[in-house]
Enzyme design. Sequence first.
Site, short mmCIF file in Angstrom:
data_model
loop_
_atom_site.label_atom_id
_atom_site.label_comp_id
_atom_site.label_asym_id
_atom_site.label_seq_id
_atom_site.Cartn_x
_atom_site.Cartn_y
_atom_site.Cartn_z
N LYS A 100 40.40 62.09 16.98
CA LYS A 100 41.48 62.16 17.99
C LYS A 100 42.23 63.49 18.02
O LYS A 100 43.31 63.59 18.59
CB LYS A 100 42.47 61.04 17.72
CG LYS A 100 43.13 61.13 16.36
CD LYS A 100 44.29 60.16 16.24
CE LYS A 100 45.04 60.43 14.95
NZ LYS A 100 46.29 59.67 14.87
N SER B 217 44.13 56.49 26.29
CA SER B 217 45.23 57.45 26.09
C SER B 217 45.70 58.02 27.42
O SER B 217 44.91 58.15 28.36
CB SER B 217 44.74 58.59 25.21
OG SER B 217 45.58 59.71 25.32
N TYR C 134 38.05 65.91 23.63
CA TYR C 134 38.60 64.63 23.14
C TYR C 134 38.95 63.74 24.34
O TYR C 134 38.56 62.58 24.41
CB TYR C 134 39.85 64.88 22.29
CG TYR C 134 40.73 63.66 22.19
CD1 TYR C 134 41.91 63.56 22.93
CD2 TYR C 134 40.35 62.57 21.41
CE1 TYR C 134 42.68 62.41 22.88
CE2 TYR C 134 41.13 61.42 21.35
CZ TYR C 134 42.30 61.35 22.09
OH TYR C 134 43.06 60.21 22.05
N LYS D 74 37.43 59.96 25.87
CA LYS D 74 38.19 58.78 26.29
C LYS D 74 37.84 58.42 27.73
O LYS D 74 37.58 57.27 28.07
CB LYS D 74 39.70 59.03 26.15
CG LYS D 74 40.20 59.13 24.73
CD LYS D 74 40.13 57.80 23.99
CE LYS D 74 40.77 57.90 22.62
NZ LYS D 74 40.63 56.66 21.84
N LEU E 224 54.20 66.45 17.54
CA LEU E 224 55.61 66.74 17.25
C LEU E 224 56.15 66.01 16.03
O LEU E 224 56.66 66.65 15.09
CB LEU E 224 56.46 66.39 18.48
CG LEU E 224 57.97 66.59 18.30
CD1 LEU E 224 58.31 68.06 18.11
CD2 LEU E 224 58.74 66.02 19.49
N ARG F 179 53.35 75.98 24.81
CA ARG F 179 51.98 75.82 24.29
C ARG F 179 51.04 75.65 25.47
O ARG F 179 51.31 74.86 26.39
CB ARG F 179 51.94 74.57 23.38
CG ARG F 179 50.61 74.26 22.77
CD ARG F 179 50.72 73.13 21.73
NE ARG F 179 51.07 71.85 22.38
CZ ARG F 179 51.14 70.69 21.71
NH1 ARG F 179 50.93 70.65 20.41
NH2 ARG F 179 51.44 69.56 22.34
#
Length: 350
Positions: free
Chosen positions: A88, A128, A152, A156, A203, A297
């Site tokens: 993941k 997700s 990734y 999914k 985070l 980011r």
Amino acid sequence: MPHVFVTGGLGFIGSHTTLVLLEHGHSVVILDNLSNAFERVFTHMKKLAGDKADKMKFVQGDLRDKALLDKLFSEEKFDAVIHFAGFKAVGESVEKPLEYYDNNFCGSVALLEAMRTHKCMNLVFSSSCTVYGMVEKTPITEDFPLAAVSPYGRTKLFQEDMYRDVAASDPSWRILLLRYFNPVGAHPSGDLGEHPVGIPNNLMPYVQQVALGQREFLRVFGGDYPTPDGSAIRDYIHVMDLAEGHVAAVKLIVEDEKLGCKPVNLGTGRGTSVLEMIKAFEENTGAKVPYKVVDRRAGDTIAVWAATELAESLLGWKSKLSLADMCRDQWAWASKYPQGYETPVKEDQQ
Ligand code: WQD
């Protein structure tokens, strides 16, 4: 009550979900290849399960071991499957796409072949919000366009597409695609949580390590977003709320013969900024989280949170736990196990 096969059940969300399944009277067989989990998790789970510990079993193995799957499905007569198993890490998936496609996608093909062979066609899939890609507006409803932005995310999305095709081919399949937003927190006992692997990308594991003094400060990625305080917004959801959502999903797939294949968001429906999360963490733990605002980011979106109406109407589920609960429970876990499942075992934790 349904007998449930939980793949990846020693992982962060899988382990918390298994305990809540037991609390609701289910029995569980966990399959985990320990590629991203510790067998010690099962020891912690047994302690927390108390007199229900004998209702769960752990089998070490890999979904791609078709003989093992055949054996398990023949012997156990599962009523439903919750499929968590999968790599993941977004960044790692860019470096190792082949491993991600093989483990995440090919493992799932083997799982569904075994389910079809043994006529256990009730599946809850750990999907997700990443399948929504770079969203422009929020809240996100389940009919938003889908677009993965990493290998990734594609594993999914490709799984979701496969499950939709499989369900369209045979109405015996009942499949729920649970799209998590940002899972955080830990079991209220402080004895189960997310194991910090290397330098955390996410985070809250990073906040946790700063609060423990393991890292000097948190980098806040972006302070110039068009949001009230300039930092990016996400829908953080307590892992215990997520676990309850899976129990509600199992109930539905066992009962609703006409379900087909449906996606459902699991979020709180509330957005929280990075700076708000830092403040909540400090206020609810007494720990300090020094930070520095740095550049955005790459690949981050501005604001993402879930529309929760479908989860309420279809599953009869909504999140209950607050940001304070998330911070307090995450801190209880971090304080007790500063190295996660590699924290030396103390006398009272035997
Ligand atoms: C949250 C916010 C960062 C770290 C990820 C995965 C996604 C899904 C959910 C699995 C963002 C900021 C972060 C740090 C920061 N997981 N941040 N400093 O990116 O929303 O989604 O988890 O399916 O696939 O991508 O979560 O926790 O990485 O970031 O400021 O050191 O915190 O910029 O705004 P994200 P995250």
